[in-house]
Design a protein around this motif. Structure first.
Motif, PDB file in Angstrom:
ATOM      1  N   ARG A   1       0.845  -1.208   0.000  1.00  0.00           N
ATOM      2  CA  ARG A   1       0.000   0.000   0.000  1.00  0.00           C
ATOM      3  C   ARG A   1       0.875   1.251   0.000  1.00  0.00           C
TER       4      ARG A   1
ATOM      5  N   GLU B   1      -2.832   7.901   0.896  1.00  0.00           N
ATOM      6  CA  GLU B   1      -3.365   7.585  -0.423  1.00  0.00           C
ATOM      7  C   GLU B   1      -3.584   8.832  -1.268  1.00  0.00           C
TER       8      GLU B   1
ATOM      9  N   TYR C   1       0.087   4.253  -8.945  1.00  0.00           N
ATOM     10  CA  TYR C   1      -0.076   2.927  -8.358  1.00  0.00           C
ATOM     11  C   TYR C   1       1.278   2.255  -8.227  1.00  0.00           C
TER      12      TYR C   1
ATOM     13  N   HIS D   1       2.015  -4.226  -6.707  1.00  0.00           N
ATOM     14  CA  HIS D   1       0.752  -4.452  -5.981  1.00  0.00           C
ATOM     15  C   HIS D   1      -0.331  -3.545  -6.583  1.00  0.00           C
TER      16      HIS D   1
ATOM     17  N   GLN E   1      -3.410  -3.780  -7.324  1.00  0.00           N
ATOM     18  CA  GLN E   1      -4.772  -3.782  -6.782  1.00  0.00           C
ATOM     19  C   GLN E   1      -4.882  -3.015  -5.464  1.00  0.00           C
ATOM     20  N   THR E   2      -3.804  -2.983  -4.674  1.00  0.00           N
ATOM     21  CA  THR E   2      -3.877  -2.365  -3.341  1.00  0.00           C
ATOM     22  C   THR E   2      -3.020  -1.106  -3.198  1.00  0.00           C
TER      23      THR E   2
END
Length: 106
Positions: A31, A35, A91, A95, A97-98
């Motif tokens: 992650r 974010e 991104y 990873h 997707q997360t």
């Protein structure tokens, strides 16, 4: 060549990154934290991405035209902008997707 000699020859020297606003991003456990990073629009900035592991991560953004692999325990500087106001997604290649986030230029 000294600074005076370089100036007299008309050579230019890069500005130091220390003069740029800096922002931090951490990659950890697949992650990115935080974010969302808000930055000033119309200004170049320095993003410092620290990878706290456990494996490598790649900061990637088509919107920003940037990609950088960061090994665990290492940091990387990524220079961004100046950007128009808007939202720019990024991104983690390892990873996807997360490890997702966005930079918002205001």
């Amino acid at each position: 060549m000294g600074l005076i000699a370089g100036l007299s020859l008309g050579l230019s020297f890069p500005l130091h990154a220390d003069n740029l606003p800096g922002f931090s991003l951490t990659a950890k456990d697949g992650r990115f934290l935080p974010e969302q990073i808000d930055i000033p629009a119309g200004q170049k900035v320095r993003l410092v991405v620290k990878n706290e592991g456990p494996g490598p991560e790649e900061f990637e953004s088509s919107a920003l035209n940037r990609e950088k692999v960061i090994l665990p325990g290492k940091s990387a500087e990524i220079f961004i902008g100046p950007l128009k106001p808007g939202t720019y997604d990024f991104y983690g290649e390892f990873h996807p997707q997360t490890a997702r986030g966005r930079i918002v230029a205001r």
